[in-house]
Design a protein around this motif. Sequence first.
Motif, PDB file in Angstrom:
ATOM      1  N   GLN A 173      58.911  49.123  61.206  1.00 36.91           N
ATOM      2  CA  GLN A 173      59.988  47.879  61.611  1.00 36.91           C
ATOM      3  C   GLN A 173      59.570  46.721  61.210  1.00 36.91           C
ATOM      4  O   GLN A 173      60.099  45.644  60.698  1.00 36.91           O
ATOM      5  CB  GLN A 173      59.595  47.939  63.237  1.00 36.91           C
ATOM      6  N   SER A 174      58.157  46.444  60.870  1.00 35.15           N
ATOM      7  CA  SER A 174      57.643  45.300  60.393  1.00 35.15           C
ATOM      8  C   SER A 174      57.717  45.220  59.030  1.00 35.15           C
ATOM      9  O   SER A 174      57.996  44.164  58.416  1.00 35.15           O
ATOM     10  CB  SER A 174      56.261  44.820  61.019  1.00 35.15           C
ATOM     11  N   HIS A 175      56.990  46.032  58.177  1.00 34.30           N
ATOM     12  CA  HIS A 175      57.232  46.301  56.662  1.00 34.30           C
ATOM     13  C   HIS A 175      58.418  46.244  56.171  1.00 34.30           C
ATOM     14  O   HIS A 175      58.578  45.707  54.907  1.00 34.30           O
ATOM     15  CB  HIS A 175      56.145  47.352  56.347  1.00 34.30           C
ATOM     16  N   LEU A 176      59.354  46.781  56.778  1.00 37.08           N
ATOM     17  CA  LEU A 176      60.687  46.722  56.148  1.00 37.08           C
ATOM     18  C   LEU A 176      61.347  45.712  56.718  1.00 37.08           C
ATOM     19  O   LEU A 176      62.810  45.476  56.616  1.00 37.08           O
ATOM     20  CB  LEU A 176      61.445  47.988  56.465  1.00 37.08           C
ATOM     21  N   ASP A 177      60.961  44.727  57.289  1.00 39.83           N
ATOM     22  CA  ASP A 177      61.716  43.466  57.832  1.00 39.83           C
ATOM     23  C   ASP A 177      62.651  43.550  58.776  1.00 39.83           C
ATOM     24  O   ASP A 177      63.722  42.865  58.897  1.00 39.83           O
ATOM     25  CB  ASP A 177      62.109  42.862  56.745  1.00 39.83           C
ATOM     26  N   PHE A 178      62.647  44.560  59.510  1.00 39.46           N
ATOM     27  CA  PHE A 178      63.479  44.756  60.615  1.00 39.46           C
ATOM     28  C   PHE A 178      63.028  44.031  61.933  1.00 39.46           C
ATOM     29  O   PHE A 178      63.826  43.370  62.864  1.00 39.46           O
ATOM     30  CB  PHE A 178      63.655  46.007  61.428  1.00 39.46           C
ATOM     31  N   LEU A 179      61.764  43.855  62.122  1.00 35.77           N
ATOM     32  CA  LEU A 179      61.093  42.917  63.312  1.00 35.77           C
ATOM     33  C   LEU A 179      60.887  41.601  62.780  1.00 35.77           C
ATOM     34  O   LEU A 179      59.997  41.497  62.028  1.00 35.77           O
ATOM     35  CB  LEU A 179      60.096  43.721  63.775  1.00 35.77           C
ATOM     36  N   PRO A 180      61.638  40.512  63.210  1.00 36.98           N
ATOM     37  CA  PRO A 180      61.403  39.276  62.854  1.00 36.98           C
ATOM     38  C   PRO A 180      60.156  38.609  63.618  1.00 36.98           C
ATOM     39  O   PRO A 180      59.731  39.083  64.802  1.00 36.98           O
ATOM     40  CB  PRO A 180      62.749  38.222  63.400  1.00 36.98           C
ATOM     41  N   GLU A 181      59.423  37.668  63.102  1.00 39.31           N
ATOM     42  CA  GLU A 181      58.408  37.066  63.825  1.00 39.31           C
ATOM     43  C   GLU A 181      57.133  38.181  64.231  1.00 39.31           C
ATOM     44  O   GLU A 181      56.537  37.871  65.100  1.00 39.31           O
ATOM     45  CB  GLU A 181      58.496  36.092  64.998  1.00 39.31           C
ATOM     46  N   GLY A 182      56.948  39.058  63.371  1.00 39.42           N
ATOM     47  CA  GLY A 182      56.168  40.160  63.555  1.00 39.42           C
ATOM     48  C   GLY A 182      54.605  39.616  63.397  1.00 39.42           C
ATOM     49  O   GLY A 182      53.785  40.355  64.134  1.00 39.42           O
ATOM     50  N   HIS A 183      54.344  38.532  62.892  1.00 36.76           N
ATOM     51  CA  HIS A 183      53.040  37.953  62.752  1.00 36.76           C
ATOM     52  C   HIS A 183      52.732  36.905  63.899  1.00 36.76           C
ATOM     53  O   HIS A 183      51.483  36.527  64.045  1.00 36.76           O
ATOM     54  CB  HIS A 183      52.762  37.435  61.355  1.00 36.76           C
ATOM     55  N   THR A 184      53.730  36.463  64.430  1.00 36.74           N
ATOM     56  CA  THR A 184      53.441  35.754  65.711  1.00 36.74           C
ATOM     57  C   THR A 184      54.030  36.091  66.783  1.00 36.74           C
ATOM     58  O   THR A 184      53.147  36.722  67.624  1.00 36.74           O
ATOM     59  CB  THR A 184      54.334  34.192  65.445  1.00 36.74           C
ATOM     60  N   ASP A 185      55.064  35.879  67.471  1.00 32.56           N
ATOM     61  CA  ASP A 185      55.436  35.891  68.943  1.00 32.56           C
ATOM     62  C   ASP A 185      55.485  37.422  69.099  1.00 32.56           C
ATOM     63  O   ASP A 185      55.068  38.212  70.241  1.00 32.56           O
ATOM     64  CB  ASP A 185      56.742  35.460  69.317  1.00 32.56           C
ATOM     65  N   PHE A 186      55.786  38.491  68.154  1.00 33.13           N
ATOM     66  CA  PHE A 186      56.050  39.824  68.150  1.00 33.13           C
ATOM     67  C   PHE A 186      54.996  40.637  67.825  1.00 33.13           C
ATOM     68  O   PHE A 186      55.300  41.837  67.484  1.00 33.13           O
ATOM     69  CB  PHE A 186      57.377  40.203  67.567  1.00 33.13           C
ATOM     70  N   ILE A 187      54.121  40.158  67.621  1.00 34.65           N
ATOM     71  CA  ILE A 187      52.650  40.797  66.995  1.00 34.65           C
ATOM     72  C   ILE A 187      52.432  42.178  67.700  1.00 34.65           C
ATOM     73  O   ILE A 187      51.797  43.108  67.245  1.00 34.65           O
ATOM     74  CB  ILE A 187      51.683  39.930  66.486  1.00 34.65           C
TER      75      ILE A 187
ATOM     76  N   TYR B 154      46.621  41.131  59.554  1.00 36.55           N
ATOM     77  CA  TYR B 154      46.737  41.414  58.272  1.00 36.55           C
ATOM     78  C   TYR B 154      47.932  42.525  57.974  1.00 36.55           C
ATOM     79  O   TYR B 154      48.679  42.280  56.957  1.00 36.55           O
ATOM     80  CB  TYR B 154      45.380  42.169  57.830  1.00 36.55           C
ATOM     81  N   SER B 155      48.094  43.569  58.587  1.00 32.82           N
ATOM     82  CA  SER B 155      49.273  44.231  58.450  1.00 32.82           C
ATOM     83  C   SER B 155      50.602  43.625  58.814  1.00 32.82           C
ATOM     84  O   SER B 155      51.500  43.770  58.277  1.00 32.82           O
ATOM     85  CB  SER B 155      49.223  45.450  59.524  1.00 32.82           C
ATOM     86  N   ALA B 156      50.484  42.860  60.163  1.00 30.81           N
ATOM     87  CA  ALA B 156      51.631  42.133  60.408  1.00 30.81           C
ATOM     88  C   ALA B 156      52.387  41.161  59.508  1.00 30.81           C
ATOM     89  O   ALA B 156      53.512  40.598  59.253  1.00 30.81           O
ATOM     90  CB  ALA B 156      51.718  41.576  62.038  1.00 30.81           C
ATOM     91  N   SER B 157      51.387  40.364  58.703  1.00 31.75           N
ATOM     92  CA  SER B 157      51.814  39.481  57.795  1.00 31.75           C
ATOM     93  C   SER B 157      52.101  39.947  56.401  1.00 31.75           C
ATOM     94  O   SER B 157      52.454  39.307  55.484  1.00 31.75           O
ATOM     95  CB  SER B 157      50.673  38.550  57.633  1.00 31.75           C
ATOM     96  N   GLY B 158      52.540  41.368  56.334  1.00 34.25           N
ATOM     97  CA  GLY B 158      52.491  42.158  54.977  1.00 34.25           C
ATOM     98  C   GLY B 158      51.493  42.188  54.146  1.00 34.25           C
ATOM     99  O   GLY B 158      51.630  41.932  52.871  1.00 34.25           O
TER     100      GLY B 158
END
Length: 382
Positions: A264-278, A49-53
């Motif tokens: 990092q995730s909510h400001l879109d620094f971390l790509p694929e935060g909801h998949t590979d980099f969760i 839920y958090s990782a997907s924004g």
Amino acid sequence: MARGDFIRQMPGSARDFGRRPSLYQRLHIDPPLLAILVALCCYGLVVLYSASGRDPDTVLRQGGFMALGFVAMFVIAQFDPQTLRRWTPWVYLLGVLLLVAVDIVGIGAKGAQRWLAIPGLPRFQPSEIMKLVMPLMVSGFLAATVLPPRLLHVGITVVIVLVPTALVLVQPDLGTAVLIAASGFIVLFLAGLSWRYVAAAVLALLTAAPLMWNFVMYDYQKRRVLTLLDPESDKLGAGWNIIQSKTAIGSGGVAGKGWLHGTQSHLDFLPEGHTDFIIAVLGEEWGFRGVALLMALYLALMARALWIALRAQDTFSRLAVGGLSLTFFVYIVVNMGMVSGLLPVVGVPLPLVSQGGTALVSLLAGFGIIMAVATERRRMLG
């Protein structure tokens, strides 16, 4: 415990005779395994839920796949292991044909052709099916031979493993290809493979490494390996994901920044935060304590599955459950290794936590096979 002890048949307890089966036993469900799986899935939804924004649609879609996966797990658990063994060669053949179809009429995305769209069915990855079927196929073949396996049987097993691995490799999907190969070779190792063969395989792999680098690996795969050695060499390109991932994990500290408060995730620094980099999102928001809790659940799941393998009634069941359990462990190691910069980025999701439909359903279906083995003794007595 020696590997030879693993394949030795363990008799059932005399206390099992005369007992009335419980509801869970009649449904062929192992309660501890089910409880751990439900806890992992719920934990995964919270993190997703958090990782997907904070996207409820993503969570609902993942929850739908979880429900489908649990249904598949329950249905598969109703079959006795020998029935699954008889069906496995046909499913393996179907999986190979689907992989060939992917190469011919598959759907491409992000430079890879990995999906099939069959009318009336949702889009899916046949390679995910092969990750589940491969340990069963190798277990069924080796269980019908003399163990430990002889050179001829080792050679046939290698062919069984390499055919679908090569088909997945050309999609290209190096991560899934590695996992498919690992699932087959783990079973071969558990069957008592001689250390001489292991040493020969390592030597052959080292010898073939230069050829694979020059003639097999794609340019983007080479960049991932070079980035692993020196992420700072391309900070804004190939090294971006690793740098941002390690920044997110390190900034979480022991207690984390708090759920929904990761930067990092909510400001879109971390790509694929909801998949590979969760796992990087989890480390940033929940800190070391959150990652430790996840690892504790994974270890509990592994321990229960290996206990079921040790108590299985026949060689096929022991090899299959042992192979499925240790392959699940490889998924975890590969994902966490690549996210923390210890392994190249190969696009492997975190089991039961990352977003993904086919992967999630196939994983839970695999645990249905483990539950079928767990309740086999009661099935035989009842």
